[in-house]
Enzyme design. Structure first.
Site, short mmCIF file in Angstrom:
data_model
loop_
_atom_site.label_atom_id
_atom_site.label_comp_id
_atom_site.label_asym_id
_atom_site.label_seq_id
_atom_site.Cartn_x
_atom_site.Cartn_y
_atom_site.Cartn_z
N GLU B 49 0.94 -0.98 0.16
CA GLU B 49 0.22 -0.28 -0.03
C GLU B 49 0.60 1.04 -0.07
O GLU B 49 1.96 1.32 0.67
CB GLU B 49 -1.16 0.23 1.15
N ASP B 60 -6.31 9.73 10.42
CA ASP B 60 -4.14 9.07 10.23
C ASP B 60 -4.55 9.55 11.84
O ASP B 60 -3.91 10.72 11.75
CB ASP B 60 -3.55 9.79 9.29
#
Lengths: 411, 266
Positions: B49, B60
């Site tokens: 990824e 995040d």
């Protein structure tokens, strides 16, 4: 061109994807928040039509917030400008000193109904944080406020108030260390704690439900104003201009709510964004300077950004307006041409503060000083039967240090 | 045609182990270094990824934010990311690459143009953190038409009915978020609890490849080897940050960590 629907509240004019005009708003959120947002949407969807809840809201608005806030004529300013009659809706007289109290009280009431004991929120100028900490204290909730490290420095009086109310201030050091990062960090915290904690977004931004709750709460301002206008003039004046500063857009959304359906030749809505320092390219005025639509904090809106979609840096003397995006509601009002948006520079806002505080017994914070700057600009050119009403939505106490530094005095 | 992502999972199943997925941020700390890191870790990783750095990442945590801000500061642009993937694929033709990011990046380039760039640089899949079901249906279909996997996320808050709907509309892989957290949080739920939810997903469609991510580190990875795949992101970003601040080589440090991770799931 996009069109507004008559007889439908502005907050309810979205489609099934919660988009206004098919372009603005929506819920661009991580999967984890889908469920808590759906729960909150359902809960608020019920509460807003629940007679007991409305009664409770009205009780606290009257006895705790102090409704109605005054509607006064600024006689000296009117005389000085020599044109339109200038009035102010002195929302800064509300408990705590700004309009943020409405949203804070409603969120605290919802939080209690949801059976949650913790409430978190973001703040820029510190008013949203201060009010949430007040409401949390009032209703026995544990409160955390996310605030950019830069804003903590420049809005100390509000930080002191938050701490005094027992709230924990979480400084945010990422990015520009202002409101935009505080909102992001608060949303991140909610992602991790949504099972126990209620989140109150401080303005009409974020995922749709937060826009709705906030504008529904601040609508109190225009409910009061319409009554006060009828008392003063026997009805809504034939030529009325409602001027409000816009950062996230919560006070303007509330100030205008009852007037959306009026013809704009009768009631003109004017939003004033933060133009930033006079000699700088930086600003916080995405509508005035033609920013493109992008996604910020879960909603599509006009937002200051680069062509890769990185959110752009902003600058404003006023922490409360220092935000790269703007409520999807205002994007919608702009594209339907119902409201007109312009900006005032830092310097213009300071000059407006100087003039208003000199002539009147009023000390507007730097945010509404932007709105006064526009009133001062246009009033002399308007006829005497035009009524200008400025939403003086915040008190300048929090800006004492900045104003003293820039103007050499504080009133 | 079977996708490279599917092939990677079948290969791991043959070897009776979970797939190892890594997440690193494109352009961290430079375009060149991030490509070197990808090349160095690729032999030990089944699916890579690659994060598209964004400066207001609402899902995040600190580690990935730090990496993303560093990459942006060092000048990474969206078009560079496609170049990095293309370069990587030159030496790693069959290694699946998934781009992970936020919808605004796609929206600014335009969905069609974004997918065209993905196709040209041989991107295998996309994870768009803030484009959940059902709002993602339209874009997911566009991906499918281009044979690009649109990978959806499931979380502990996802209701049963929603889970079924998401899985019904899924391509070759779904991503289960282990806990209520942003990326990089400490694993605050037990492996047993995570696997219980994981099994619930598998029961809806046993053939669906389900990976688990968030909170996976060298310490926690071996407790979850029953999964089809495990994603290590923040721990790797943290290691890279650590190497950079110590002035040691982030490429070797990342490679060593991934080797260790690999040894724990075989």
């Amino acid at each position: 061109m996009l069109k507004l629907k008559k007889g439908v509240l502005l907050i309810d004019q979205h489609d099934k994807n919660y988009m206004y005009g098919g372009k603005f708003g929506g819920n661009f959120i991580p999967e984890t928040l889908k469920k808590p947002i759906e729960d909150l949407t359902n809960l608020f969807g019920r509460l807003r039509y629940d007679k007991n809840f409305i009664k409770e809201r009205d009780y606290y608005f009257k006895n705790y917030v102090g409704a109605p806030t005054p509607f006064i004529k600024l006689e000296n300013l009117t005389k000085h400008l020599g044109g339109a009659q200038v009035y102010a809706k002195v929302v800064s007289k509300a408990n705590g000193g700004a309009h943020k109290i409405y949203n804070a009280v409603v969120h605290a009431l919802i939080c209690k109904r949801a059976g949650k004991k913790y409430i978190v929120g973001d703040t820029g100028a510190g008013y949203a944080g201060k009010m949430l900490s007040m409401a949390a204290k009032k209703f026995g909730l544990k409160c955390k406020i996310f605030m950019g490290a830069k804003d903590i420095k420049r809005q100390k009086p509000n930080c002191d108030a938050m701490r005094k109310n027992g709230a924990e201030i979480v400084p945010v050091y990422s990015g520009s260390q202002t409101l935009v990062d505080a909102v992001s960090e608060c949303m991140r915290y909610w992602v991790s704690n949504c099972d126990t904690t209620h989140m109150a977004v401080g303005s009409t931004v974020g995922p749709n439900i937060f826009i709705k709750i906030c504008a529904w709460s601040t609508a109190q301002i225009s409910r009061e104003l319409i009554v006060q206008l009828k008392e003063e003039f026997g009805g809504v004046p034939k030529k009325l201009k409602l001027i409000n500063c816009v950062g996230g857009g919560s006070s303007a959304a509330g100030f205008w709510n009852e007037f959306i359906d009026y013809n704009k030749s009768q009631v003109e809505l004017i939003g004033v964004e933060a133009g930033g320092p006079k000699n700088s390219k930086l600003h916080a005025a995405p509508l005035t300077f033609g920013s493109k639509i992008g996604i910020l904090h879960g909603a599509a809106q006009y937002v200051i950004q680069d062509k890769d979609g990185q959110i752009g840096e902003t600058s404003s003397i006023s922490a409360g307006l220092d935000y790269p995006g703007i409520s999807p509601l205002h994007c919608f009002l702009k594209d339907t041409k119902r409201a007109r948006y312009t900006s005032a520079s830092d310097e213009e806002a300071l000059q407006a503060y100087k003039l208003v505080s000199k002539l009147e017994d009023l000390s507007p914070s730097l945010e509404p000083s932007h709105a006064f700057a526009e009133a001062i600009k246009i009033a002399p050119k308007l006829s005497k039967d035009t009524i200008i009403c400025v939403n003086s939505c915040g008190d300048a106490k929090k800006d004492r240090a900045i104003i003293t530094k820039r103007l050499g005095f504080f009133r | 045609m079977i996708s490279k992502i599917n092939l990677a999972f079948s290969q791991c199943k043959k070897e009776n182990r979970p797939a190892l997925l890594t997440y690193t941020v494109a352009g961290d700390n430079t375009k060149k270094k991030s490509l070197e890191i990808l090349n160095a870790i690729a032999p030990y990783v089944d699916i890579l990824e690659i994060g598209i750095p964004h400066n207001t990442p609402v899902a995040d945590g600190g580690q990935i934010q730090t990496s993303a801000y560093r990459a942006i500061k060092n000048g990474i642009k969206v078009k560079d990311i496609f170049k990095i993937v293309k370069q990587f694929k030159k030496n790693n033709l069959n290694k699946p690459v998934i781009l992970m990011g936020y919808y605004n990046t796609i929206f600014q380039l335009g969905e069609r143009s974004f997918l065209k760039h993905c196709k040209r640089s041989d991107v295998d899949g996309l994870i768009v953190v803030d484009l959940p079901w059902p709002e993602n249906k339209n874009f997911a279909n566009k991906c499918k038409k281009q044979s690009i996997n649109f990978i959806q996320l499931l979380s502990p808050t996802t209701s049963d009915i929603r889970m079924k709907n998401i899985i019904k509309d899924s391509h070759d892989m779904v991503y289960y978020i282990s806990m209520l957290s942003t990326t990089g949080g400490r694993l605050k739920v037990s492996a047993k609890e995570i696997l219980k939810n994981y099994n619930k997903i598998k029961k809806i469609n046993p053939k669906q490849n389900v990976v688990i991510g968030f909170g996976i580190t060298e310490k926690t990875i071996s407790s979850l080897t029953k999964a089809d795949g495990l994603v290590v992101g923040s721990a790797l970003c943290k290691t890279i940050s650590g190497a950079l601040s110590r002035g040691t080589n982030p490429v070797r440090t990342a490679e060593n960590m991934v080797k260790k991770l690999r040894s724990k799931i075989i």
